[in-house]
Scaffold this active site. Structure first.
Site, PDB file in Angstrom:
ATOM      1  N   HIS A 172      56.892 -40.792  26.411  1.00 41.49           N
ATOM      2  CA  HIS A 172      56.227 -39.702  25.707  1.00 41.49           C
ATOM      3  C   HIS A 172      54.972 -39.316  26.490  1.00 41.49           C
ATOM      4  O   HIS A 172      54.149 -40.170  26.799  1.00 41.49           O
ATOM      5  CB  HIS A 172      55.811 -40.114  24.288  1.00 41.49           C
ATOM      6  CG  HIS A 172      56.920 -40.696  23.479  1.00 41.49           C
ATOM      7  ND1 HIS A 172      57.876 -39.924  22.866  1.00 41.49           N
ATOM      8  CD2 HIS A 172      57.242 -41.975  23.189  1.00 41.49           C
ATOM      9  CE1 HIS A 172      58.739 -40.708  22.224  1.00 41.49           C
ATOM     10  NE2 HIS A 172      58.365 -41.955  22.410  1.00 41.49           N
ATOM     11  N   THR A 173      54.857 -38.046  26.831  1.00 43.34           N
ATOM     12  CA  THR A 173      53.648 -37.554  27.482  1.00 43.34           C
ATOM     13  C   THR A 173      52.760 -36.909  26.432  1.00 43.34           C
ATOM     14  O   THR A 173      53.201 -36.015  25.710  1.00 43.34           O
ATOM     15  CB  THR A 173      53.992 -36.523  28.574  1.00 43.34           C
ATOM     16  OG1 THR A 173      54.806 -37.143  29.563  1.00 43.34           O
ATOM     17  CG2 THR A 173      52.719 -36.005  29.232  1.00 43.34           C
ATOM     18  N   LYS A 199      70.106 -60.311  21.442  1.00 40.47           N
ATOM     19  CA  LYS A 199      69.653 -60.354  20.055  1.00 40.47           C
ATOM     20  C   LYS A 199      70.845 -60.434  19.109  1.00 40.47           C
ATOM     21  O   LYS A 199      70.883 -61.267  18.187  1.00 40.47           O
ATOM     22  CB  LYS A 199      68.813 -59.114  19.743  1.00 40.47           C
ATOM     23  CG  LYS A 199      68.420 -58.968  18.272  1.00 40.47           C
ATOM     24  CD  LYS A 199      67.614 -57.697  18.038  1.00 40.47           C
ATOM     25  CE  LYS A 199      67.306 -57.522  16.556  1.00 40.47           C
ATOM     26  NZ  LYS A 199      66.455 -56.330  16.296  1.00 40.47           N
ATOM     27  N   ARG A 254      72.600 -63.678  18.982  1.00 40.71           N
ATOM     28  CA  ARG A 254      71.768 -64.751  18.424  1.00 40.71           C
ATOM     29  C   ARG A 254      71.285 -65.748  19.479  1.00 40.71           C
ATOM     30  O   ARG A 254      71.078 -66.919  19.195  1.00 40.71           O
ATOM     31  CB  ARG A 254      72.507 -65.483  17.288  1.00 40.71           C
ATOM     32  CG  ARG A 254      72.947 -64.558  16.174  1.00 40.71           C
ATOM     33  CD  ARG A 254      73.712 -65.287  15.099  1.00 40.71           C
ATOM     34  NE  ARG A 254      74.933 -65.896  15.586  1.00 40.71           N
ATOM     35  CZ  ARG A 254      76.087 -65.245  15.775  1.00 40.71           C
ATOM     36  NH1 ARG A 254      76.167 -63.951  15.521  1.00 40.71           N
ATOM     37  NH2 ARG A 254      77.158 -65.872  16.216  1.00 40.71           N
ATOM     38  N   GLY A 295      61.623 -40.714  35.792  1.00 40.83           N
ATOM     39  CA  GLY A 295      61.424 -39.634  36.750  1.00 40.83           C
ATOM     40  C   GLY A 295      62.674 -38.828  37.027  1.00 40.83           C
ATOM     41  O   GLY A 295      62.657 -37.899  37.838  1.00 40.83           O
ATOM     42  N   ASP A 345      57.289 -21.922  24.416  1.00 41.50           N
ATOM     43  CA  ASP A 345      56.792 -21.122  25.540  1.00 41.50           C
ATOM     44  C   ASP A 345      57.702 -21.163  26.761  1.00 41.50           C
ATOM     45  O   ASP A 345      57.644 -20.259  27.607  1.00 41.50           O
ATOM     46  CB  ASP A 345      55.383 -21.592  25.922  1.00 41.50           C
ATOM     47  CG  ASP A 345      55.341 -23.081  26.246  1.00 41.50           C
ATOM     48  OD1 ASP A 345      55.643 -23.890  25.333  1.00 41.50           O
ATOM     49  OD2 ASP A 345      55.019 -23.447  27.386  1.00 41.50           O
ATOM     50  N   GLY A 382      55.424 -25.896  18.862  1.00 43.81           N
ATOM     51  CA  GLY A 382      54.683 -26.213  20.076  1.00 43.81           C
ATOM     52  C   GLY A 382      54.726 -25.052  21.050  1.00 43.81           C
ATOM     53  O   GLY A 382      55.791 -24.522  21.361  1.00 43.81           O
ATOM     54  N   GLY A 424      52.827 -25.212  24.124  1.00 39.46           N
ATOM     55  CA  GLY A 424      52.242 -25.694  25.369  1.00 39.46           C
ATOM     56  C   GLY A 424      52.046 -27.190  25.323  1.00 39.46           C
ATOM     57  O   GLY A 424      52.293 -27.832  24.291  1.00 39.46           O
TER      58      GLY A 424
END
Length: 403
Positions: free
Chosen positions: A20-21, A120, A123, A277, A308, A391, A393
């Site tokens: 998350h940026t 997990k 177990r 990336g 936008d 949103g 921007g």
């Protein structure tokens, strides 16, 4: 915006494969395993029992945030003792498992999330609380190492080096580890608790584009389970959707545009994975997926992001239905069969673009008429679920609130 009002923020599932940026106060922060409400100096943060935690990444991310000015962040983040430890061993195994799939690779981040959740479920995993018991911790990690070597042979991994690293982390980690239930009981009167998702619904282990999914429950049900939430106390469920659709990694993507439109969405939208990336694949907004996600997560409101990015399109298409190979038309059901998912045809509605700048708009009435028509078309198609936030921007201030 919501984190500034929250007094408690909890991550429910996933690990450092999330990305998350956040642009806050003209500073750009990248979040992975940490809850993004750390940007709020008054918010306490919890990494819940349903998550998997790569401890080196936890400390590396904390240090990066504090270097950018989030002083005291380490004092406001805690980890459930029931969360599972994601080791470097899991990352090595992740790569081997992906290589073994050949042309049907899942497209994982390579962070070891799948193997960790596998341990997990079988177990044999190591929980965060067990790090504090050195003898038990070392025994269980060595057992995992032996088991994976029996399966894969020689590994590019040294278990003794990882044990040595955890001997350093043990004291540093201890102040962050909590009994989740006791912690949440302590904060039960918190006036505003925010639960943060990590991965999109279509990556959900049960409801997503299986097998091209993550290894946790990414929807509302996973949040309730991972954080022992009282469902009757949930006052709002907010779905976050882009004004177009994107996907990182392999898997079916019916509305993907392998053409100039897709390339334009990718370049203008700066669509690169925060964690890997990798270039995100891009396409038109898929309302079948949105309706499917709504039916599973029961959204009370929506946040439409990156409006936008569509500013310079003459026309904008929206996927409103799928046509299955047998001719069946569906508007809200997503096929379970991965082969069938690849064969569906998308029925589009074409809307006029607005060809004007919306970047930074903060009032709904300031948007061009065609942009408002686009938003209202989405609301109508999704059964009237209100789009309360839009949103416009990358900055937190680039947001229209219609509350």
């Amino acid at each position: 915006m919501l984190s500034q009002q929250a007094t408690l923020c909890c991550r429910a599932a996933g690990g450092h494969n999330a990305g998350h940026t956040i642009v806050h106060g003209n500073v750009t922060y990248d979040f992975h395993i940490l809850p993004s409400a750390l940007v709020s100096p008054s918010c306490i943060n919890l990494i819940g029992a349903g998550t998997v935690v790569h401890v080196p990444s936890f400390f590396k991310e904390l240090a990066a945030l504090e270097e950018k000015g989030l002083k005291g962040a380490s004092e406001r983040v805690f980890i459930s003792d029931r969360a599972h430890v994601c080791f470097d061993l899991h990352s090595v195994v992740d790569g081997l498992e992906e290589a073994g799939l050949g042309g049907r690779k899942v497209g994982t981040t390579g962070k070891g999330i799948g193997p960790c959740y596998s341990d997990k479920a079988a177990r044999r995993g190591v929980r965060v609380g067990e790090i504090l018991d050195q003898e038990k911790f070392e025994r269980k990690l060595r057992t995992l190492d032996i088991a994976y070597r029996a399966r894969y042979g020689e590994l590019a991994y040294n278990v003794e080096e990882e044990i040595a690293r955890f001997n350093e982390y043990r004291k540093l980690l201890a102040p962050h580890i909590v009994d989740q239930l006791a912690f949440l009981q302590k904060h039960k009167d918190s006036p505003n608790t925010l639960v943060e998702g990590a991965n999109a619904l279509m990556l959900d282990l049960d409801h997503g584009t299986y097998p091209f999914v993550t290894s946790s429950s990414t929807g509302l049900g996973g949040a309730i389970q991972g954080l022992s939430l009282n469902p009757s106390k949930i006052t709002s469920v907010i779905g976050v959707i882009k004004a177009y659709t994107s996907r990182v990694g392999s898997g079916p993507f019916p509305s993907e545009q392998l053409n100039a439109d897709g390339e334009k969405l990718q370049s203008v939208g700066r669509e690169f994975g925060v964690t890997t990336g990798r270039r995100r694949r891009c396409g038109w907004l898929d309302l079948v997926v949105c309706r499917y996600s709504q039916a599973i997560n029961h959204y009370t409101a929506l946040n439409l992001t990156k409006l936008d990015i569509l500013d310079d399109f003459d026309e904008i298409k929206v996927g409103v239905a799928y046509i299955l190979p047998d001719g069946t038309r569906t508007e809200c059901s997503f096929p379970a069969d991965s082969d069938l998912q690849e064969k569906v045809k998308v029925e589009y509605v074409t809307l006029p673009g607005w060809k004007s700048n919306t970047m930074g708009a903060q009032k709904y009435e300031d948007l061009p008429a065609n942009a408002r028509a686009y938003i209202e078309f989405i609301e109508h198609e999704l059964g009237g679920v209100p789009i309360k936030w839009i949103g416009t921007g990358p900055s937190r201030d680039h947001m229209i609130s219609r509350e």
